[in-house]
Design an enzyme around this catalytic site. Sequence first.
Site, PDB file in Angstrom:
ATOM      1  N   TYR A   1       0.850  -1.199   0.000  1.00  0.00           N
ATOM      2  CA  TYR A   1       0.000   0.000   0.000  1.00  0.00           C
ATOM      3  C   TYR A   1       0.877   1.237   0.000  1.00  0.00           C
ATOM      4  CZ  TYR A   1       1.064   0.506   4.992  1.00  0.00           C
ATOM      5  OH  TYR A   1       1.712   0.659   6.189  1.00  0.00           O
ATOM      6  N   CYS A   2       0.271   2.367  -0.399  1.00  0.00           N
ATOM      7  CA  CYS A   2       0.940   3.664  -0.300  1.00  0.00           C
ATOM      8  C   CYS A   2      -0.141   4.716  -0.047  1.00  0.00           C
ATOM      9  CB  CYS A   2       1.764   3.967  -1.552  1.00  0.00           C
ATOM     10  SG  CYS A   2       0.785   4.067  -3.070  1.00  0.00           S
ATOM     11  N   THR A   3       0.186   5.986  -0.227  1.00  0.00           N
ATOM     12  CA  THR A   3      -0.746   7.061   0.141  1.00  0.00           C
ATOM     13  C   THR A   3      -2.037   7.026  -0.679  1.00  0.00           C
ATOM     14  OG1 THR A   3       1.218   8.398   0.507  1.00  0.00           O
ATOM     15  CG2 THR A   3      -0.899   9.544   0.556  1.00  0.00           C
TER      16      THR A   3
END
Length: 343
Positions: A198-200
Amino acid sequence: MQLYNTLSAKEREALIEEAGLERLTISFYQYARIGNPSIFRNHLFIHWNELDVLGRIYVAHEGINAQLSVPAVNFNAFKAHLDSITFLENVRLNIAIEQDNKSFLKLKVKVREKIVADGLNDDSFDVTNKGIHVDAVKFNELIEDSDTILVDMRNHYESEIGHFKNAITPDVDTFRDSLDIIEKDLADHKEDKKLVMYCTGGIRCEKASAYYKHKGFKNVYQLEGGIIEYTRQVKNLKLENKFLGKNFVFDHRRGERITDDIIANCHQCGSPCDNHVNCANEACHLLFIQCDSCAEAMNNCCSVECKEIHELPFEEQKKLRKGKVVSNKIFKKGRSEVLKYKK
Ligand SMILES: [Zn+2]
Ligand SMILES: [Zn+2]
Protein backbone atom coordinates in the site's frame (compact mmCIF):
# COMPACT_ATOMS: atom_id res chain seq x y z
CA MET A 1 -3.20 34.08 -22.85
CA GLN A 2 -2.23 33.54 -19.25
CA LEU A 3 -0.34 30.31 -18.77
CA TYR A 4 1.30 30.96 -15.43
CA ASN A 5 0.50 32.22 -11.94
CA THR A 6 0.28 35.95 -11.65
CA LEU A 7 -0.39 36.09 -7.91
CA SER A 8 2.05 35.40 -5.10
CA ALA A 9 1.20 32.82 -2.43
CA LYS A 10 0.50 35.64 0.04
CA GLU A 11 -1.89 37.44 -2.31
CA ARG A 12 -3.58 34.14 -3.01
CA GLU A 13 -3.98 33.37 0.68
CA ALA A 14 -5.66 36.74 1.21
CA LEU A 15 -7.99 36.15 -1.74
CA ILE A 16 -9.02 32.71 -0.45
CA GLU A 17 -9.78 34.19 2.94
CA GLU A 18 -11.74 37.06 1.43
CA ALA A 19 -13.78 34.77 -0.80
CA GLY A 20 -14.63 32.58 2.19
CA LEU A 21 -15.55 29.76 -0.18
CA GLU A 22 -15.22 26.17 0.79
CA ARG A 23 -12.48 24.33 -1.12
CA LEU A 24 -11.98 20.60 -1.65
CA THR A 25 -8.55 19.00 -1.53
CA ILE A 26 -8.44 16.30 -4.19
CA SER A 27 -5.83 13.99 -5.68
CA PHE A 28 -5.86 11.66 -8.65
CA TYR A 29 -3.50 9.98 -11.08
CA GLN A 30 -3.74 8.09 -14.34
CA TYR A 31 -1.19 6.24 -16.40
CA ALA A 32 -1.91 6.93 -20.09
CA ARG A 33 0.04 7.65 -23.25
CA ILE A 34 0.26 11.41 -23.67
CA GLY A 35 1.74 12.39 -27.01
CA ASN A 36 2.56 16.00 -26.29
CA PRO A 37 2.72 16.71 -22.55
CA SER A 38 3.41 20.44 -23.09
CA ILE A 39 0.22 21.01 -25.05
CA PHE A 40 -1.73 18.95 -22.56
CA ARG A 41 -0.15 20.95 -19.72
CA ASN A 42 -1.27 24.26 -21.25
CA HIS A 43 -4.74 22.93 -21.89
CA LEU A 44 -5.10 21.96 -18.22
CA PHE A 45 -3.67 25.23 -16.98
CA ILE A 46 -6.07 27.36 -19.01
CA HIS A 47 -9.18 25.44 -17.98
CA TRP A 48 -8.29 24.88 -14.36
CA ASN A 49 -7.08 28.43 -13.84
CA GLU A 50 -10.51 29.60 -14.98
CA LEU A 51 -12.10 27.36 -12.35
CA ASP A 52 -9.78 28.76 -9.66
CA VAL A 53 -8.16 25.35 -9.20
CA LEU A 54 -4.89 25.37 -7.22
CA GLY A 55 -2.38 22.60 -6.75
CA ARG A 56 0.65 20.70 -7.92
CA ILE A 57 0.24 18.64 -11.06
CA TYR A 58 2.81 16.57 -12.93
CA VAL A 59 2.28 15.67 -16.57
CA ALA A 60 4.52 13.27 -18.52
CA HIS A 61 4.41 11.01 -21.55
CA GLU A 62 3.31 8.25 -19.14
CA GLY A 63 0.33 10.08 -17.60
CA ILE A 64 -0.74 12.59 -14.97
CA ASN A 65 -0.38 12.87 -11.18
CA ALA A 66 -2.40 15.67 -9.62
CA GLN A 67 -2.95 17.08 -6.15
CA LEU A 68 -5.31 20.00 -6.09
CA SER A 69 -7.69 22.23 -4.29
CA VAL A 70 -10.96 23.09 -6.06
CA PRO A 71 -13.62 25.56 -4.90
CA ALA A 72 -16.60 23.39 -3.90
CA VAL A 73 -18.90 25.49 -6.09
CA ASN A 74 -16.78 24.69 -9.14
CA PHE A 75 -16.48 20.99 -8.44
CA ASN A 76 -19.09 19.91 -11.01
CA ALA A 77 -17.53 22.02 -13.73
CA PHE A 78 -14.11 20.61 -12.84
CA LYS A 79 -15.46 17.04 -12.96
CA ALA A 80 -17.14 17.73 -16.31
CA HIS A 81 -13.84 18.98 -17.70
CA LEU A 82 -12.03 15.82 -16.51
CA ASP A 83 -14.72 13.68 -18.11
CA SER A 84 -14.21 15.50 -21.40
CA ILE A 85 -10.67 14.08 -21.56
CA THR A 86 -10.87 10.48 -22.79
CA PHE A 87 -8.36 8.90 -20.43
CA LEU A 88 -9.62 10.89 -17.42
CA GLU A 89 -13.27 10.04 -17.79
CA ASN A 90 -14.45 8.65 -14.46
CA VAL A 91 -10.96 8.67 -13.03
CA ARG A 92 -11.08 7.94 -9.29
CA LEU A 93 -10.80 11.17 -7.31
CA ASN A 94 -9.33 10.85 -3.83
CA ILE A 95 -11.04 13.48 -1.72
CA ALA A 96 -9.15 14.45 1.43
CA ILE A 97 -10.71 13.61 4.76
CA GLU A 98 -9.63 16.75 6.51
CA GLN A 99 -10.31 19.79 4.40
CA ASP A 100 -8.12 22.84 4.47
CA ASN A 101 -8.91 25.83 2.27
CA LYS A 102 -5.22 26.63 2.02
CA SER A 103 -3.83 23.20 1.18
CA PHE A 104 -2.43 24.75 -2.02
CA LEU A 105 -1.83 28.40 -2.85
CA LYS A 106 -0.76 28.25 -6.49
CA LEU A 107 -1.59 26.34 -9.62
CA LYS A 108 1.55 24.60 -10.81
CA VAL A 109 1.29 22.25 -13.76
CA LYS A 110 4.71 20.85 -14.61
CA VAL A 111 5.94 18.69 -17.45
CA ARG A 112 8.18 15.97 -16.09
CA GLU A 113 10.04 12.93 -17.34
CA LYS A 114 7.80 10.75 -15.14
CA ILE A 115 4.77 11.34 -12.92
CA VAL A 116 6.47 9.68 -9.95
CA ALA A 117 10.22 9.94 -9.49
CA ASP A 118 10.57 6.20 -9.04
CA GLY A 119 14.07 5.70 -10.44
CA LEU A 120 12.88 2.73 -12.51
CA ASN A 121 13.74 1.92 -16.08
CA ASP A 122 10.28 1.18 -17.42
CA ASP A 123 11.62 -0.56 -20.51
CA SER A 124 13.16 -3.26 -18.33
CA PHE A 125 9.84 -4.76 -17.22
CA ASP A 126 6.18 -4.92 -18.18
CA VAL A 127 4.57 -1.99 -16.33
CA THR A 128 1.09 -3.10 -17.31
CA ASN A 129 1.39 -6.49 -15.58
CA LYS A 130 0.29 -5.12 -12.20
CA GLY A 131 -0.70 -6.68 -8.90
CA ILE A 132 -4.33 -7.42 -8.07
CA HIS A 133 -6.19 -4.34 -6.86
CA VAL A 134 -8.07 -4.90 -3.60
CA ASP A 135 -10.63 -2.79 -1.77
CA ALA A 136 -10.79 -2.20 1.99
CA VAL A 137 -12.89 -5.32 2.67
CA LYS A 138 -10.54 -7.65 0.83
CA PHE A 139 -7.49 -5.81 2.19
CA ASN A 140 -8.64 -6.31 5.80
CA GLU A 141 -9.17 -9.97 5.06
CA LEU A 142 -5.79 -10.40 3.37
CA ILE A 143 -3.75 -8.75 6.10
CA GLU A 144 -5.17 -11.12 8.71
CA ASP A 145 -3.94 -14.07 6.64
CA SER A 146 -0.80 -15.67 8.15
CA ASP A 147 0.57 -16.17 4.62
CA THR A 148 0.52 -12.44 3.95
CA ILE A 149 3.47 -10.10 4.09
CA LEU A 150 2.27 -6.52 4.30
CA VAL A 151 4.62 -3.85 2.99
CA ASP A 152 4.43 -0.07 3.26
CA MET A 153 5.78 1.41 0.01
CA ARG A 154 6.30 4.88 1.44
CA ASN A 155 9.38 6.59 2.90
CA HIS A 156 10.50 6.62 6.53
CA TYR A 157 9.02 10.01 7.46
CA GLU A 158 5.63 8.95 6.11
CA SER A 159 5.28 5.58 7.87
CA GLU A 160 6.77 7.06 11.04
CA ILE A 161 3.52 8.89 11.91
CA GLY A 162 1.10 6.27 10.64
CA HIS A 163 0.95 2.82 9.08
CA PHE A 164 -1.08 -0.37 9.05
CA LYS A 165 -0.72 -2.76 11.96
CA ASN A 166 2.01 -5.37 11.34
CA ALA A 167 3.27 -3.68 8.18
CA ILE A 168 6.93 -3.77 7.19
CA THR A 169 7.99 -0.11 7.03
CA PRO A 170 11.36 0.15 5.27
CA ASP A 171 13.65 2.85 6.69
CA VAL A 172 14.23 4.47 3.30
CA ASP A 173 14.48 7.96 1.84
CA THR A 174 13.31 7.03 -1.63
CA PHE A 175 10.91 4.69 -3.34
CA ARG A 176 13.74 3.15 -5.36
CA ASP A 177 15.61 2.16 -2.18
CA SER A 178 12.58 0.42 -0.72
CA LEU A 179 12.14 -1.76 -3.83
CA ASP A 180 15.59 -3.32 -3.44
CA ILE A 181 15.42 -3.71 0.33
CA ILE A 182 12.06 -5.43 0.22
CA GLU A 183 13.08 -7.72 -2.61
CA LYS A 184 16.16 -8.82 -0.68
CA ASP A 185 14.28 -9.33 2.58
CA LEU A 186 11.54 -11.39 0.99
CA ALA A 187 13.66 -13.30 -1.52
CA ASP A 188 12.78 -16.67 0.05
CA HIS A 189 9.06 -16.06 -0.13
CA LYS A 190 8.49 -15.15 -3.76
CA GLU A 191 6.14 -18.06 -4.28
CA ASP A 192 4.71 -19.14 -0.94
CA LYS A 193 3.62 -15.79 0.50
CA LYS A 194 1.15 -13.14 -0.52
CA LEU A 195 2.86 -9.81 -1.00
CA VAL A 196 0.36 -7.07 -0.13
CA MET A 197 1.40 -3.46 -0.57
CA TYR A 198 0.00 0.00 0.00
CA CYS A 199 0.94 3.66 -0.30
CA THR A 200 -0.75 7.06 0.14
CA GLY A 201 -3.06 7.15 -2.86
CA GLY A 202 -2.12 4.01 -4.78
CA ILE A 203 0.17 5.46 -7.43
CA ARG A 204 3.46 4.07 -6.14
CA CYS A 205 2.01 0.55 -5.95
CA GLU A 206 1.04 0.64 -9.63
CA LYS A 207 4.70 0.43 -10.61
CA ALA A 208 5.95 -1.43 -7.55
CA SER A 209 3.52 -4.31 -7.97
CA ALA A 210 4.50 -4.77 -11.63
CA TYR A 211 8.16 -4.58 -10.66
CA TYR A 212 7.79 -7.34 -8.03
CA LYS A 213 5.90 -9.56 -10.41
CA HIS A 214 8.75 -9.08 -12.87
CA LYS A 215 11.15 -10.08 -10.06
CA GLY A 216 9.33 -13.36 -9.57
CA PHE A 217 6.77 -12.72 -6.86
CA LYS A 218 3.76 -14.85 -7.66
CA ASN A 219 1.01 -13.39 -5.45
CA VAL A 220 1.06 -9.61 -5.52
CA TYR A 221 -1.77 -7.41 -4.25
CA GLN A 222 -2.10 -3.64 -3.95
CA LEU A 223 -4.51 -1.48 -1.98
CA GLU A 224 -6.56 0.36 -4.57
CA GLY A 225 -6.62 4.10 -3.96
CA GLY A 226 -4.17 3.71 -1.08
CA ILE A 227 -4.71 4.84 2.49
CA ILE A 228 -6.94 7.72 1.37
CA GLU A 229 -9.51 5.51 -0.36
CA TYR A 230 -9.21 2.82 2.33
CA THR A 231 -10.18 5.35 5.00
CA ARG A 232 -13.17 6.51 2.99
CA GLN A 233 -14.41 2.95 2.51
CA VAL A 234 -13.85 2.03 6.15
CA LYS A 235 -15.99 5.00 7.19
CA ASN A 236 -18.76 4.39 4.66
CA LEU A 237 -18.99 0.65 5.19
CA LYS A 238 -18.28 0.82 8.93
CA LEU A 239 -15.39 -1.63 8.68
CA GLU A 240 -12.66 -2.13 11.23
CA ASN A 241 -9.93 0.45 10.65
CA LYS A 242 -6.59 -1.32 10.75
CA PHE A 243 -4.54 1.80 10.16
CA LEU A 244 -2.80 3.50 13.08
CA GLY A 245 -2.16 7.23 13.38
CA LYS A 246 -1.82 9.79 10.61
CA ASN A 247 -1.60 9.65 6.84
CA PHE A 248 1.28 11.87 5.65
CA VAL A 249 0.22 14.13 2.77
CA PHE A 250 2.23 16.37 0.47
CA ASP A 251 0.50 19.69 0.97
CA HIS A 252 0.32 22.33 3.68
CA ARG A 253 -1.58 19.99 5.98
CA ARG A 254 1.37 17.53 6.03
CA GLY A 255 -0.83 14.81 7.55
CA GLU A 256 -4.44 13.72 7.96
CA ARG A 257 -5.45 12.12 11.22
CA ILE A 258 -6.94 8.67 10.59
CA THR A 259 -7.05 7.34 14.15
CA ASP A 260 -6.24 8.86 17.54
CA ASP A 261 -3.15 6.66 18.00
CA ILE A 262 0.04 8.68 18.24
CA ILE A 263 2.79 6.31 17.20
CA ALA A 264 5.67 8.78 16.78
CA ASN A 265 7.73 10.96 19.10
CA CYS A 266 8.88 14.56 19.14
CA HIS A 267 12.37 14.42 17.62
CA GLN A 268 13.66 16.90 20.19
CA CYS A 269 12.28 15.71 23.55
CA GLY A 270 10.91 12.26 22.83
CA SER A 271 7.37 12.91 24.04
CA PRO A 272 4.52 11.34 22.03
CA CYS A 273 3.85 13.59 19.04
CA ASP A 274 3.14 13.21 15.31
CA ASN A 275 3.18 16.78 14.05
CA HIS A 276 5.54 17.36 11.17
CA VAL A 277 6.96 20.84 10.78
CA ASN A 278 9.64 22.45 8.67
CA CYS A 279 12.50 24.19 10.47
CA ALA A 280 11.77 27.93 10.53
CA ASN A 281 15.30 28.79 9.43
CA GLU A 282 14.75 29.45 5.72
CA ALA A 283 18.19 28.10 4.89
CA CYS A 284 17.42 24.77 6.59
CA HIS A 285 13.74 23.92 6.25
CA LEU A 286 14.34 20.44 7.66
CA LEU A 287 11.20 18.33 7.90
CA PHE A 288 10.90 16.88 11.39
CA ILE A 289 8.50 16.12 14.24
CA GLN A 290 8.22 18.78 16.92
CA CYS A 291 5.88 19.10 19.92
CA ASP A 292 4.33 22.40 20.95
CA SER A 293 6.61 22.99 23.92
CA CYS A 294 9.77 22.30 21.88
CA ALA A 295 8.40 24.57 19.14
CA GLU A 296 8.13 27.35 21.70
CA ALA A 297 11.51 26.70 23.33
CA MET A 298 13.30 26.39 19.97
CA ASN A 299 11.39 29.15 18.18
CA ASN A 300 10.20 26.58 15.60
CA CYS A 301 13.74 25.55 14.69
CA CYS A 302 15.46 22.16 14.51
CA SER A 303 18.67 23.16 16.29
CA VAL A 304 20.30 25.89 18.38
CA GLU A 305 22.31 26.88 15.32
CA CYS A 306 19.18 27.34 13.22
CA LYS A 307 17.46 29.21 16.05
CA GLU A 308 20.34 31.71 16.21
CA ILE A 309 20.23 32.27 12.46
CA HIS A 310 16.44 32.51 12.42
CA GLU A 311 16.54 35.23 15.09
CA LEU A 312 18.96 37.43 13.15
CA PRO A 313 17.57 40.36 11.15
CA PHE A 314 16.38 39.22 7.72
CA GLU A 315 19.11 41.11 5.85
CA GLU A 316 21.83 39.35 7.87
CA GLN A 317 20.27 35.97 7.22
CA LYS A 318 20.39 36.74 3.53
CA LYS A 319 24.05 37.68 3.77
CA LEU A 320 24.82 34.40 5.52
CA ARG A 321 23.08 32.42 2.81
CA LYS A 322 24.90 34.18 0.00
CA GLY A 323 27.31 31.93 -1.81
CA LYS A 324 26.39 28.89 0.27
CA VAL A 325 25.05 25.84 -1.44
CA VAL A 326 21.84 24.88 0.26
CA SER A 327 21.03 21.42 -0.99
CA ASN A 328 18.28 20.76 1.53
CA LYS A 329 16.47 24.04 1.10
CA ILE A 330 13.31 22.74 -0.47
CA PHE A 331 12.41 19.64 1.46
CA LYS A 332 15.12 17.95 3.45
CA LYS A 333 13.47 14.78 4.48
CA GLY A 334 13.50 14.23 8.17
CA ARG A 335 17.05 13.22 8.95
CA SER A 336 19.68 15.16 10.87
CA GLU A 337 22.17 14.45 13.66
CA VAL A 338 20.65 17.23 15.70
CA LEU A 339 17.41 15.27 16.14
CA LYS A 340 18.08 13.22 19.25
CA TYR A 341 14.88 11.22 19.17
CA LYS A 342 14.65 10.44 15.49
CA LYS A 343 14.60 6.65 15.33
ZN1 LIG B 1 9.25 18.04 22.20
ZN1 LIG C 1 17.08 23.77 10.98
